[in-house]
Design a protein around this motif. Structure first.
Motif, PDB file in Angstrom:
ATOM      1  N   LEU A 829       0.869  -1.207   0.116  1.00  0.00           N
ATOM      2  CA  LEU A 829       0.132  -0.052  -0.106  1.00  0.00           C
ATOM      3  C   LEU A 829       0.872   1.348   0.122  1.00  0.00           C
ATOM      4  CD1 LEU A 829      -2.907   1.009   0.147  1.00  0.00           C
ATOM      5  CD2 LEU A 829      -2.766   1.293   2.632  1.00  0.00           C
ATOM      6  N   ARG A 830       0.698   1.997  -1.027  1.00  0.00           N
ATOM      7  CA  ARG A 830       1.529   3.187  -1.028  1.00  0.00           C
ATOM      8  C   ARG A 830       0.607   4.762  -0.942  1.00  0.00           C
ATOM      9  NH1 ARG A 830       3.796  -0.474  -4.335  1.00  0.00           N
ATOM     10  NH2 ARG A 830       5.943  -0.642  -4.447  1.00  0.00           N
ATOM     11  N   SER A 831      -0.672   4.429  -1.164  1.00  0.00           N
ATOM     12  CA  SER A 831      -1.460   5.588  -0.882  1.00  0.00           C
ATOM     13  C   SER A 831      -2.878   5.201  -0.685  1.00  0.00           C
ATOM     14  CB  SER A 831      -1.551   6.615  -2.130  1.00  0.00           C
ATOM     15  OG  SER A 831      -2.336   7.545  -2.174  1.00  0.00           O
ATOM     16  N   ILE A 849      -3.609   3.480  10.725  1.00  0.00           N
ATOM     17  CA  ILE A 849      -2.901   3.069   9.850  1.00  0.00           C
ATOM     18  C   ILE A 849      -1.477   2.607  10.506  1.00  0.00           C
ATOM     19  CG2 ILE A 849      -1.698   3.517   7.364  1.00  0.00           C
ATOM     20  CD1 ILE A 849      -3.499   6.011   7.401  1.00  0.00           C
ATOM     21  N   CYS A 852       2.413  -0.489   7.714  1.00  0.00           N
ATOM     22  CA  CYS A 852       2.488  -0.696   6.116  1.00  0.00           C
ATOM     23  C   CYS A 852       3.574   0.034   5.678  1.00  0.00           C
ATOM     24  CB  CYS A 852       1.235   0.376   5.698  1.00  0.00           C
ATOM     25  SG  CYS A 852      -0.462  -0.290   6.269  1.00  0.00           S
ATOM     26  N   LEU A 855       4.020   2.698   2.557  1.00  0.00           N
ATOM     27  CA  LEU A 855       3.170   3.845   2.548  1.00  0.00           C
ATOM     28  C   LEU A 855       3.946   5.070   2.405  1.00  0.00           C
ATOM     29  CD1 LEU A 855       0.242   4.450   2.668  1.00  0.00           C
ATOM     30  CD2 LEU A 855       0.304   5.217   5.053  1.00  0.00           C
ATOM     31  N   SER A 886       4.934   3.018   9.505  1.00  0.00           N
ATOM     32  CA  SER A 886       4.958   3.246   8.128  1.00  0.00           C
ATOM     33  C   SER A 886       6.260   4.223   7.748  1.00  0.00           C
ATOM     34  CB  SER A 886       3.688   3.953   7.499  1.00  0.00           C
ATOM     35  OG  SER A 886       2.465   2.913   8.202  1.00  0.00           O
ATOM     36  N   ILE A 889       6.557   7.027   4.633  1.00  0.00           N
ATOM     37  CA  ILE A 889       5.814   8.054   4.700  1.00  0.00           C
ATOM     38  C   ILE A 889       6.396   9.306   4.615  1.00  0.00           C
ATOM     39  CG2 ILE A 889       4.911   8.501   7.026  1.00  0.00           C
ATOM     40  CD1 ILE A 889       2.389   8.784   5.910  1.00  0.00           C
TER      41      ILE A 889
END
Length: 890
Positions: A829-831, A849, A852, A855, A886, A889
C-alpha cells in the motif's frame, strides 16, 4: 392416562440418544387432547416433556461457554454519580499497580456493586487485561459452577465427572501457564471463599498473570480473603443530588420545583439513597401522572412485615408497592418463577414459559408460539420496571437477590404459599418441608432429605445435582401427588427414572437436563412398526417411536452416535412439528451459539442419506449447521436439497470436503431466503457458485463470513443482486482476488452496495479489489465500478497486493458515511486515495494505519486542474488518529 402412568415409561429414557421432547396437548389444536376433572371443573391436561442434553454414555458433558470477552454484556452504568466514579478511579489505580493482586469492594445489597464490577470489566479495564471474567458466587457457592465460569473465560473445558479437587488442579495449572493478563471478578461473595478449592493459588503470587476483584456486602469478607485495608473500597448510598439525578434519568422526567418535585422528594427519602430502590420506584412511575405518583408514595409508606431486617425495611416497602402495580396476576406469577432460579444465575425466558405452562399461566393463548410471545412481553415489561435484569445472553433474565426475597415474601403472603430456594437449612424438620408449595434447589447441593417427605402441597420442584454422584431413589417422589412442574438437572439415572414418578398424575411440565444413563426409554410409546435395537440387554430408542407421539409439536433432540436412527423416515412427525432443534453427531463437539429460529438442524460428522428422516427435515429447516461432514464432497445444493433450500435463513458449513456450495447448471432459485452464510475451514472449496447463477441466489443475504478457505479465488456473483448485504467478514483466504465479481457483459455498469455497513478483510494476501472481473485486476480496494453509500466500518489487514485504497476514478460520493478506517500490515500500500475522496469523508471518526511499510502518502496528489486542491480538507468528527510503523511516509 398420562405418559407417566405407563409402566414401561417408568423405566427411563433411551441409552443412545439425547432427546428433548415437548408434548403440549393443551396448547395444540389437536382433537386428541384429554380432559380431566378437578374440583368439579373440566381441565385440559397438558404435558410438557423436555429432555435437554441427556447423554447416553459416560462421556464428558459439553456446556455453553461464557465468552472470553464481555463486549455483549449490557451495562447501564449510572452516569453522573460522582461517588461511583470516585470508587472506580480507586479500583483502577490498584488494578494498574503490579504490587496489588486483590481488590475488595463492599456495600449493602442494591447499592450497585455488580453494576460497578461490570463497568470495570466491560469498559474501564479493557486496556489493562486481555481477559476479564465475571464469576457469580452467591450465598451458597457451587464450586464446580465457579470453576466452569472461570474455565469458560479462558477457553478451558472441565469434565463434570472429575472431582472438585481434580478440576481445581487442572484450572490452577492452566492459570499458571497463561501468558495473557486476566482479571477475575468474584461478584456477590457472602463468606470467605477458599481460592485453592476453586483452583486459584492462595495469596496469588506476583508472577501470576491474574488479579482478583471481589464484591461483597460485608467488609469482613474482604479481610478474610486477605485483601489489605488500603485496597478495600466501600460503595455507599447516594447523596441527595445523585439520587435525584438517577431518579430523573430513570423516570425520563425533570421534576422541576412543583408538585412532582414534592412527591419525588418524599419518595427519595423513602428510598434512602439506595440505587435499587430508586430505579425500581422510578421505573414504576415512568410515564405516570401525578395522582399515580401520590398513590405510590402513600402505599409505600404503609408498614410491612416486622420480620424484615431494619436495614432493608424501606427497600422492601418500595418493592412491594411496585409489585402491587403489576397489572396482570399471571405476570406476577411469571416473576415468581424467575425467583426460583439460583442466586446470581440467569434463567431463559423459554424455561420460564415452560414452567408457566405447567401452572396454566397461558390460558388465553393459542399455541406455543403465542405462549412464547406472551412470555417475552412479560419479561420485557418486568425488565422495564427494573424487577428483572437482562442476562448475559439473548433470551436470558436475572433477578436481584433483594427483589427475589421480597417478591417471594409478597407472593407467599398473598397466596398462602411457602417457598424454599437455594438450600435446605440443617435445622429444618421434615414436618416443615411438607408445607412448601415450591422448592428450588438448583445450586448442586445435596437434596436427599426430600426423599419421602410426603409433601401434598408441593406444586413446583426444581432440582440440580452433581452429575458424578447424585441419584434418586425409586420412592423419591412418594407423597408429591400434586406436583405440576418438575425440573431435574445433572442427575444420574443409572437404573432409569424413579418408579414413584409414575404417580405424579398432575404433572404438566417435566424438564430433564444433562441426566446420564437413561436406559430402556421409549418401550411404552411403541407402535407395531417400532424398531428396537438390543445392545447389551438394553433397549435403545428408535427414530420411528417419535411418530407415536401424536400431539408432539415441539422437538428438541440431540442424538449421539446413533446412525441407525437415520434410516427411519418420520414423515408424519415432521409435518406436525411447529418448532424443532435437532443436533445429530457421530463425534464430539461443543454446542454452537446460533441465532434463534423455529427450525434448527445441526449435523456433525453425519451424512443424511436420501429418503431418511433427516433429509426430509432439511426441506423445512431455517437454520442449518454442517460440520465435519466428510462424506459431503461435492456441494450443498443440489446434493442435499435439489429444491434449493427455499426456507433456509442461516447456513454454516465448517470442515467439510465440498468443492462448491452451489452447483447449478440452470438458473434455479437457490437460497432465496438465506440471510446469513458462514463458510469456515473448507480447504477444498474453490468457488461458492459453480455454474449459472440465478437472479434470486442470495438475494436476501445480510451477512457473509468466509474464513480459512485456502483455495477460494472469488466470492459472490453480482447476478444475485446482494442488495441486502449488510456485513462482510473475510479471514485468511490467501487466494481470494475479489469479494464479489461481475460478468463481462456488465463490464461498464456501476454497481451499488446500498446496505453494506461493515467490511472486514483480514489476511487476504491476493485480494486486488472488493468488486472485480476476471482478467481485469486494478489493485485498488475500491474502483470506479462500485459505490458503498452506507459503509461505516472498514478494516483491512494482511494484504500484499493492493497499492491504493481508492482508485483515482472512484466515486467520491460513494463513501460519505464512513466512520471507522483501520489499515494494518498492507506491505504494498503506497497511498490511500485522492483529496477528492478524503474531502467526502465528513463522518470519519477513527483513522488507524499501522505497519504499512511501503506507504508514502496518506492523501495522493491529484491531476492538474482538478480544482479540488483549492479546498481545505478537514475531518470535523475525527476523534482518533494513529499512524505507526509506516517508514516510507513523507
Amino acid at each position: 392416562m398420562t405418559f407417566l402412568d405407563d409402566e414401561n415409561f417408568k423405566k427411563g429414557l433411551p441409552d443412545g440418544a439425547m432427546l428433548g421432547l415437548e408434548v403440549m396437548d393443551a396448547l395444540s389444536k389437536s382433537s386428541g387432547s384429554e380432559e380431566v376433572k378437578q374440583n368439579g371443573k373440566s381441565h385440559r391436561h397438558s404435558l410438557c416433556l423436555m429432555l435437554d442434553g441427556c447423554p447416553l454414555g459416560n462421556g464428558p458433558l459439553t456446556r455453553r461457554k461464557r465468552p472470553d470477552e464481555l463486549e455483549n454484556i449490557p451495562v447501564d452504568f449510572m452516569e453522573g454519580l460522582e461517588s461511583r466514579e470516585e470508587v472506580l478511579r480507586k479500583i483502577l489505580v490498584d488494578l494498574k499497580d503490579d504490587k496489588v493482586n486483590i481488590v475488595g469492594v463492599y456495600g449493602m445489597g442494591g447499592c450497585g456493586k455488580t453494576t460497578l464490577a461490570k463497568e470495570v470489566a466491560h469498559k474501564r479495564a479493557t486496556d489493562l487485561f486481555d481477559k476479564r471474567i465475571v464469576v457469580e458466587v452467591s450465598e451458597v457457592p457451587n464450586i464446580k459452577g465457579l470453576q466452569n465460569q472461570i474455565a469458560g473465560g479462558i477457553g478451558l473445558t472441565l469434565d463434570d465427572m472429575n472431582t472438585i479437587a481434580e478440576r481445581a488442579c487442572i484450572l490452577y495449572n492452566q492459570l499458571k501457564s497463561e501468558k495473557k493478563k486476566i482479571l477475575i471478578i468474584f461478584d456477590n461473595v457472602w463468606n470467605k471463599l477458599k481460592l485453592y478449592e476453586v483452583g486459584i493459588p492462595h495469596g496469588i503470587s506476583e508472577d501470576l498473570c491474574c488479579k482478583l476483584l471481589i464484591t461483597t456486602r460485608q467488609k469482613l469478607v474482604c479481610s478474610l480473603m486477605d485483601v489489605q485495608e488500603a485496597h478495600i473500597f466501600k460503595v455507599g448510598l447516594l447523596n441527595e443530588k445523585e439520587a435525584l439525578n438517577l431518579f430523573e434519568n430513570q423516570t425520563e422526567k425533570k421534576v422541576g420545583s412543583g408538585e412532582f418535585k414534592a412527591v419525588a422528594d418524599r419518595l427519595l427519602r423513602k428510598c434512602g439513597g439506595l440505587p435499587l430502590a430508586i430505579t425500581t420506584t422510578a421505573s414504576a412511575l415512568r410515564g405516570k401522572n401525578l395522582p399515580m405518583w401520590c398513590h405510590f408514595a402513600e402505599t409505600s409508606e404503609k408498614p410491612i412485615s416486622s420480620q424484615i431486617s431494619s436495614e432493608y425495611c424501606e427497600t422492601y416497602s418500595i418493592l412491594e408497592t411496585s409489585y402491587k402495580l403489576v397489572d396482570v396476576e399471571e405476570k406476577m406469577i411469571f416473576l415468581f418463577l424467575a425467583c426460583l432460579s439460583p442466586f446470581d444465575s440467569a434463567v431463559t425466558v423459554d424455561d420460564l414459559m415452560r414452567y408457566g405452562i405447567g401452572l396454566d399461566l397461558f390460558q388465553r393463548v393459542n399455541g406455543l408460539s403465542e405462549a412464547m410471545e406472551q412470555a417475552n412481553v412479560w419479561a420485557n415489561e418486568l425488565i422495564s420496571s427494573s424487577l428483572l435484569l437482562k442476562g448475559d445472553y439473548n433470551g436470558e433474565v436475572k433477578i436481584h437477590d433483594l427483589v427475589r426475597e421480597s417478591a417471594i415474601s409478597f407472593i407467599d403472603k398473598g397466596k398462602d404459599r411457602m417457598t424454599l430456594v437455594e438450600s435446605i437449612p440443617r435445622w429444618m424438620r421434615k414436618e416443615t418441608l411438607k408445607k412448601f408449595t415450591a422448592i428450588s434447589l438448583m445450586s448442586g447441593h445435596d437434596f436427599s432429605r426430600l426423599r419421602g417427605v410426603n409433601a401434598p402441597r408441593l406444586e413446583i420442584l426444581l432440582l440440580k445435582g452433581d452429575i458424578s454422584q447424585t441419584t434418586l431413589a425409586s420412592d423419591f417422589f412418594d407423597g408429591m401427588k400434586n406436583l405440576k412442574v418438575l425440573s431435574l438437572s445433572n442427575v444420574n439415572f443409572n437404573t432409569g427414572l424413579p418408579e414413584s414418578m409414575g404417580e405424579l398424575e398432575c404433572l404438566q411440565t417435566l424438564h430433564l437436563h444433562h441426566c446420564l444413563y437413561m436406559l430402556n426409554g421409549f418401550d411404552g410409546w411403541a407402535s407395531t412398526n417400532i424398531e428396537v435395537n438390543n445392545v447389551g440387554g438394553s433397549s435403545q430408542a428408535s427414530g420411528s417411536e417419535l411418530d407415536t407421539l401424536s400431539h408432539l409439536n415441539v422437538l428438541e433432540m440431540e442424538v449421539s452416535k446413533a446412525e441407525q436412527m437415520l434410516t427411519v423416515n418420520n414423515g408424519q412427525l415432521i409435518e406436525q412439528l411447529c418448532k424443532f432443534k435437532i443436533r445429530v453427531r457421530n463425534s464430539d463437539g461443543s454446542p454452537e451459539e446460533l441465532p434463534v429460529f423455529r427450525y434448527v438442524l445441526v449435523l456433525i460428522d453425519i451424512y443424511p442419506s436420501p429418503n431418511n428422516w433427516l433429509r426430509s427435515l432439511l426441506k423445512k429447516t431455517e437454520c442449518l449447521v454442517l460440520k465435519d461432514c466428510n462424506r459431503l464432497t461435492n456441494n450443498v445444493v443440489p446434493e442435499l436439497d435439489d429444491d434449493g433450500f427455499k426456507d433456509l435463513k442461516y447456513l454454516k458449513v465448517e470442515k467439510c470436503e465440498v468443492k462448491s456450495v452451489i452447483s447449478s447448471q440452470n438458473e434455479t432459485t437457490v437460497f432465496a431466503n438465506l440471510e446469513i452464510l458462514e463458510l469456515l475451514i473448507l480447504y477444498k472449496l474453490e468457488m461458492i457458485c459453480d455454474g449459472k447463477a440465478s437472479a434470486r441466489i442470495f438475494s436476501n443475504l445480510r451477512r457473509l463470513h468466509l474464513e480459512e478457505l485456502i483455495n477460494l479465488k472469488s466470492g459472490l456473483s453480482l447476478t444475485s443482486g446482494l442488495l441486502n448485504l449488510n456485513e462482510v467478514v473475510v479471514v485468511y483466504c490467501p487466494e481470494l482476488k475479489f469479494v464479489a465479481y461481475k460478468d463481462a457483459k456488465n463490464e461498464t455498469e456501476v454497481y451499488m452496495f446500498p446496505s453494506l455497513k461493515s467490511l472486514h478483510l483480514n489476511f487476504v494476501d491476493s485480494l486486488s479489489s472488493v468488486l472485480g472481473q476476471s482478467g481485469n485486476e486494478v489493485f485498488a480496494l475500491f474502483n470506479a465500478e462500485s459505490k458503498y453509500p452506507s459503509l461505516e466500518n472498514l478494516k483491512l489487514s494482511g494484504n500484499e497486493t493492493i497499492g491504493m485504497l481508492w482508485s483515482p476514478a472512484c466515486y467520491v460520493t460513494g463513501f460519505q458515511n464512513l466512520k471507522t478506517l483501520h489499515i494494518e500490515g498492507c506491505g504494498e500500500l503506497r497511498s490511500l486515495g485522492s483529496p477528492s475522496i478524503f474531502a467526502a469523508l465528513v463522518q470519519l471518526e477513527q483513522l488507524k494505519i499501522n505497519h504499512c511499510s511501503s506507504l508514502q502518502e496518506v492523501i495522493s496528489t491529484e491531476t492538474e486542474g482538478d480544482g479540488i486542491l483549492e479546498k481545505a480538507i478537514n475531518f470535523p468528527k475525527l476523534k482518533h488518529l494513529s499512524l505507526k510503523d509506516s517508514n516510507e511516509i513523507e
